[in-house]
Design an enzyme around this catalytic site. Structure first.
Site, PDB file in Angstrom:
ATOM      1  N   CYS A  84      -3.644  -2.986   4.318  1.00  0.00           N
ATOM      2  CA  CYS A  84      -2.772  -4.091   4.750  1.00  0.00           C
ATOM      3  C   CYS A  84      -3.182  -5.443   4.174  1.00  0.00           C
ATOM      4  CB  CYS A  84      -2.755  -4.176   6.277  1.00  0.00           C
ATOM      5  SG  CYS A  84      -2.383  -2.607   7.051  1.00  0.00           S
ATOM      6  N   GLU A 118       0.836  -1.196   0.000  1.00  0.00           N
ATOM      7  CA  GLU A 118       0.000   0.000   0.000  1.00  0.00           C
ATOM      8  C   GLU A 118       0.874   1.250   0.000  1.00  0.00           C
ATOM      9  OE1 GLU A 118      -1.577   1.632   3.711  1.00  0.00           O
ATOM     10  OE2 GLU A 118      -1.688  -0.433   4.423  1.00  0.00           O
ATOM     11  N   SER A 123     -11.012   2.689  13.262  1.00  0.00           N
ATOM     12  CA  SER A 123     -10.241   1.578  12.667  1.00  0.00           C
ATOM     13  C   SER A 123     -10.183   0.384  13.622  1.00  0.00           C
ATOM     14  CB  SER A 123      -8.839   2.031  12.254  1.00  0.00           C
ATOM     15  OG  SER A 123      -7.994   2.180  13.374  1.00  0.00           O
ATOM     16  N   HIS A 132      -3.314  -9.990  11.831  1.00  0.00           N
ATOM     17  CA  HIS A 132      -2.687  -8.759  11.339  1.00  0.00           C
ATOM     18  C   HIS A 132      -2.429  -7.888  12.571  1.00  0.00           C
ATOM     19  CE1 HIS A 132      -1.844  -5.001   9.536  1.00  0.00           C
ATOM     20  NE2 HIS A 132      -2.974  -4.456   9.953  1.00  0.00           N
TER      21      HIS A 132
HETATM   22  N1  ACO Z   1       0.436   3.249  30.457  1.00  0.00           N
HETATM   23  C1  ACO Z   1      -0.238   2.177  29.997  1.00  0.00           C
HETATM   24  N2  ACO Z   1      -1.243   2.293  29.099  1.00  0.00           N
HETATM   25  C2  ACO Z   1      -1.540   3.516  28.617  1.00  0.00           C
HETATM   26  C3  ACO Z   1      -0.871   4.665  29.069  1.00  0.00           C
HETATM   27  C4  ACO Z   1       0.168   4.492  30.030  1.00  0.00           C
HETATM   28  N3  ACO Z   1       0.872   5.516  30.488  1.00  0.00           N
HETATM   29  N4  ACO Z   1      -1.389   5.733  28.434  1.00  0.00           N
HETATM   30  C5  ACO Z   1      -2.360   5.268  27.609  1.00  0.00           C
HETATM   31  N5  ACO Z   1      -2.452   3.936  27.735  1.00  0.00           N
HETATM   32  C6  ACO Z   1      -3.323   3.030  26.986  1.00  0.00           C
HETATM   33  C7  ACO Z   1      -4.743   3.487  26.839  1.00  0.00           C
HETATM   34  O1  ACO Z   1      -5.498   3.177  27.990  1.00  0.00           O
HETATM   35  C8  ACO Z   1      -5.150   2.680  25.613  1.00  0.00           C
HETATM   36  O2  ACO Z   1      -5.382   1.356  26.013  1.00  0.00           O
HETATM   37  P1  ACO Z   1      -6.737   0.606  25.596  1.00  0.00           P
HETATM   38  O3  ACO Z   1      -6.701   0.462  24.100  1.00  0.00           O
HETATM   39  O4  ACO Z   1      -6.678  -0.687  26.288  1.00  0.00           O
HETATM   40  O5  ACO Z   1      -7.826   1.488  26.009  1.00  0.00           O
HETATM   41  C9  ACO Z   1      -3.895   2.654  24.753  1.00  0.00           C
HETATM   42  O6  ACO Z   1      -2.831   3.006  25.645  1.00  0.00           O
HETATM   43  C10 ACO Z   1      -3.902   3.618  23.576  1.00  0.00           C
HETATM   44  O7  ACO Z   1      -4.141   4.908  24.067  1.00  0.00           O
HETATM   45  P2  ACO Z   1      -5.341   5.814  23.510  1.00  0.00           P
HETATM   46  O8  ACO Z   1      -5.212   7.134  24.170  1.00  0.00           O
HETATM   47  O9  ACO Z   1      -6.628   5.098  23.603  1.00  0.00           O
HETATM   48  O10 ACO Z   1      -5.120   5.909  21.954  1.00  0.00           O
HETATM   49  P3  ACO Z   1      -4.186   6.870  21.124  1.00  0.00           P
HETATM   50  O11 ACO Z   1      -4.819   8.184  20.965  1.00  0.00           O
HETATM   51  O12 ACO Z   1      -2.804   6.835  21.633  1.00  0.00           O
HETATM   52  O13 ACO Z   1      -4.207   6.146  19.690  1.00  0.00           O
HETATM   53  C11 ACO Z   1      -4.334   4.411  18.104  1.00  0.00           C
HETATM   54  C12 ACO Z   1      -4.018   4.766  19.544  1.00  0.00           C
HETATM   55  C13 ACO Z   1      -5.785   4.754  17.788  1.00  0.00           C
HETATM   56  C14 ACO Z   1      -4.097   2.948  17.900  1.00  0.00           C
HETATM   57  C15 ACO Z   1      -3.389   5.237  17.173  1.00  0.00           C
HETATM   58  O14 ACO Z   1      -2.074   4.883  17.433  1.00  0.00           O
HETATM   59  C16 ACO Z   1      -3.684   5.042  15.697  1.00  0.00           C
HETATM   60  O15 ACO Z   1      -4.547   5.721  15.147  1.00  0.00           O
HETATM   61  N6  ACO Z   1      -2.917   4.145  14.994  1.00  0.00           N
HETATM   62  C17 ACO Z   1      -3.100   3.873  13.576  1.00  0.00           C
HETATM   63  C18 ACO Z   1      -4.400   3.159  13.270  1.00  0.00           C
HETATM   64  C19 ACO Z   1      -4.337   1.669  13.521  1.00  0.00           C
HETATM   65  O16 ACO Z   1      -3.273   1.078  13.663  1.00  0.00           O
HETATM   66  N7  ACO Z   1      -5.523   1.022  13.523  1.00  0.00           N
HETATM   67  C20 ACO Z   1      -5.600  -0.413  13.657  1.00  0.00           C
HETATM   68  C21 ACO Z   1      -6.308  -1.139  12.535  1.00  0.00           C
HETATM   69  S1  ACO Z   1      -6.026  -0.418  10.949  1.00  0.00           S
HETATM   70  C22 ACO Z   1      -4.391  -0.691  10.501  1.00  0.00           C
HETATM   71  O17 ACO Z   1      -3.876  -1.759  10.548  1.00  0.00           O
HETATM   72  C23 ACO Z   1      -3.623   0.471  10.010  1.00  0.00           C
END
Ligand code: ACO
Length: 475
Positions: free
Chosen positions: A120, A86, A212, A250
């Site tokens: 992906c 991609e 996502s 994945h």
């Molecule tokens: N210690 C431990 N855990 C923590 C801490 C900390 N200090 N701070 C945050 N967390 C946890 C949160 O509780 C959350 O856990 P949960 O999912 O169990 O609720 C996790 O860390 C992620 O934190 P969030 O604030 O919820 O999310 P964030 O705004 O950081 O974004 C996301 C995460 C959405 C995955 C982002 O990185 C993203 O958009 N990535 C790309 C999209 C993606 O990969 N999607 C997946 C399918 S599509 C694909 O394959 C591309």
């Protein structure tokens, strides 16, 4: 005429990931987020990335050359080459055509196949194309070759730590040590704007992160339920997580993989599968009346199902997580790098085992399919695949880059994306011998690559001869 091929699947595989990586813990510090957010919250350890001398084409050239060499395959024996990616470098010219340089020099231009793209999922589409070709009446007895190659980079912000980069090559043919149980396959495809790349001037996607995650889990549910039904119909007995020895997902980041396996345990509970023990039933019972939508949003359910799934996760999923945690999201290569991790960790005990694979591509396309490991003849044995991939040494010889330098490199890559008329530094000091690298993009956007020689020198000037150390744009 060739006889009807049996046990079609993956005969051999090799993986390449850049030697440059950034530690997630260091990135947490650098980004000023709370400690543990990337390492525990996302479950990631480290992230590989391409510097200005590497891209999806150089990584594919490296991995294909390496696979052919290490398994002693003559490039004339390849009859189909399919690429999943991609990472758009050219809107018309496929990555596959760049790879033809390897085959052309040996006089083989009779190779079908082009690139497949949908986030992906492209690697899985490429793999299915190759397997279907070998199983079809158009098969001419030669091998298929699948290449999954991606550089996953995100704009500054919460998605950036979920990047990664790698290329993986898989040789396809009959009598394979990793075969397809083609009957046990189920897909879920629909329209969603969860992750997409509408801005053709940028390498970065537009991401609705939360959506996502939900799309991924919904597609997982749907594929799993369909596969269970299919298995029940064809196999005459119920399917549950007990029927598979390993689950390969994945892996955009490890936390989602943990949640995914827990979700399958919850689906088993809802289906009243015998795999769910009484204690687990009691823990999950309060959530049985939730609607589908509510169940994706319930933090309590997420927690309870992860607790219930923990022990099985450790045996059925954890061995698949090494590369996805260490290299990051490799987009199309991600699922197959998880399979490679399983082979690396368990190669002595895989024969006879069933693996359930879940492929997801945003937008969205998803398939769950089943693989089985078999005892085969050298060089196509599971143990030899583990030896060839040499994952431990590849991980050990990486170079940790400070986050500030990583950000600086991404800025340069932003500037370079889609541009022309530049030469790279040709700095190959961090690359292993045999690695291809980008040397130049000329005034007509034509890209030139060279190969770091086996003695560690950077190879000759641009010619079309691969053994001279260079692959030029052919003009
Ligand atoms: N210690 C431990 N855990 C923590 C801490 C900390 N200090 N701070 C945050 N967390 C946890 C949160 O509780 C959350 O856990 P949960 O999912 O169990 O609720 C996790 O860390 C992620 O934190 P969030 O604030 O919820 O999310 P964030 O705004 O950081 O974004 C996301 C995460 C959405 C995955 C982002 O990185 C993203 O958009 N990535 C790309 C999209 C993606 O990969 N999607 C997946 C399918 S599509 C694909 O394959 C591309």
């Amino acid at each position: 005429m060739t006889s009807q091929p049996k046990d079609v699947g993956i005969l051999a595989t090799d993986i390449y990931f850049p030697p440059t990586c950034v530690q997630q813990e260091a990135l947490e510090d650098h980004d000023g987020v709370s400690k543990g957010k990337y390492t525990i919250g996302l479950g990631q350890d480290c992230m590989a990335f391409c510097t200005e001398v590497e891209d999806v084409i150089s990584m594919s050239l490296t991995v294909v050359t390496s696979l052919l060499e290490k398994y002693g395959i003559d490039s004339k024996q390849i009859g189909r080459l399919e690429v999943g990616s991609e990472t758009v470098i050219d809107k018309s010219k496929s990555i596959k055509t760049f790879l033809m340089q390897i085959f052309e020099e040996n006089g083989n231009t009779d190779i079908e196949g082009v690139d497949s793209t949908n986030a992906c999922y492209g690697g899985t589409a490429a793999l299915f194309n190759c397997v279907n070709w070998v199983e079809s009446s158009s098969w001419d007895g030669r091998y298929g070759l699948v290449v999954c190659t991606d550089s996953a980079v995100y704009a500054e912000g919460p998605a950036r730590p979920t990047g990664g980069a790698a290329a993986i090559a898989m040789l396809i043919g009959p009598n394979a040590p990793i075969t397809f149980e083609s009957k046990y396959r189920a897909s879920h495809m629909s329209h969603a704007y969860d992750f997409y790349k509408p801005n053709l001037a940028s390498e970065y996607p537009v991401v609705d992160g939360k959506l996502s995650q939900t799309c991924y889990l919904m597609a997982l549910d749907s594929c799993y339920k369909r596969l269970c039904d299919r298995f029940e119909k064809l196999g005459g007995k119920p399917f549950s997580i007990s029927e598979a020895d390993y689950f390969v997902f994945h892996s955009p980041y490890n936390k989602l993989v943990q949640k995914s396996f827990a979700r399958l345990c919850f689906v088993d509970f809802l289906r009243n599968a015998s795999s769910v023990e009484e204690v687990a039933r009691e823990k999950l019972a309060p959530f049985s009346a939730l609607s589908g939508e509510e169940s994706y949003q319930s933090r309590d359910l997420e927690k309870a199902s992860q607790q219930v799934a923990k022990q099985l996760y450790d045996t059925k999923v954890q061995p698949t997580t090494l590369l996805p945690k260490q290299v990051g999201n490799m987009y199309t290569a991600s699922l197959y790098a998880a399979l490679a991790s399983l082979i690396h960790n368990k190669h002595n005990s895989l024969v006879g085992k069933r693996v359930l694979m879940f492929s997801y591509g945003s937008g969205l396309t998803a398939t769950m399919f089943s693989l089985k490991f078999r005892d085969c003849q050298y060089p196509f044995t599971v143990s030899n695949i583990a030896t060839v991939m040499n994952i431990s040494d590849k991980l050990k010889s990486r170079h940790e880059t400070p986050p500030a330098k990583f950000v600086e490199i991404l800025k340069l890559m932003e500037h370079r994306y889609g541009s022309k008329d530049f030469v790279t530094t040709k700095d190959t000091s961090l690359l292993s011998p045999g690695t291809f690298y980008l040397t130049e993009v000329d005034s007509m956007y034509r890209r030139s690559y060279a190969k770091k020689a086996e003695d560690g020198t950077t190879g000759g000037k641009n010619t079309t001869a691969c053994e001279n150390g260079s692959l030029a744009n052919g003009h």
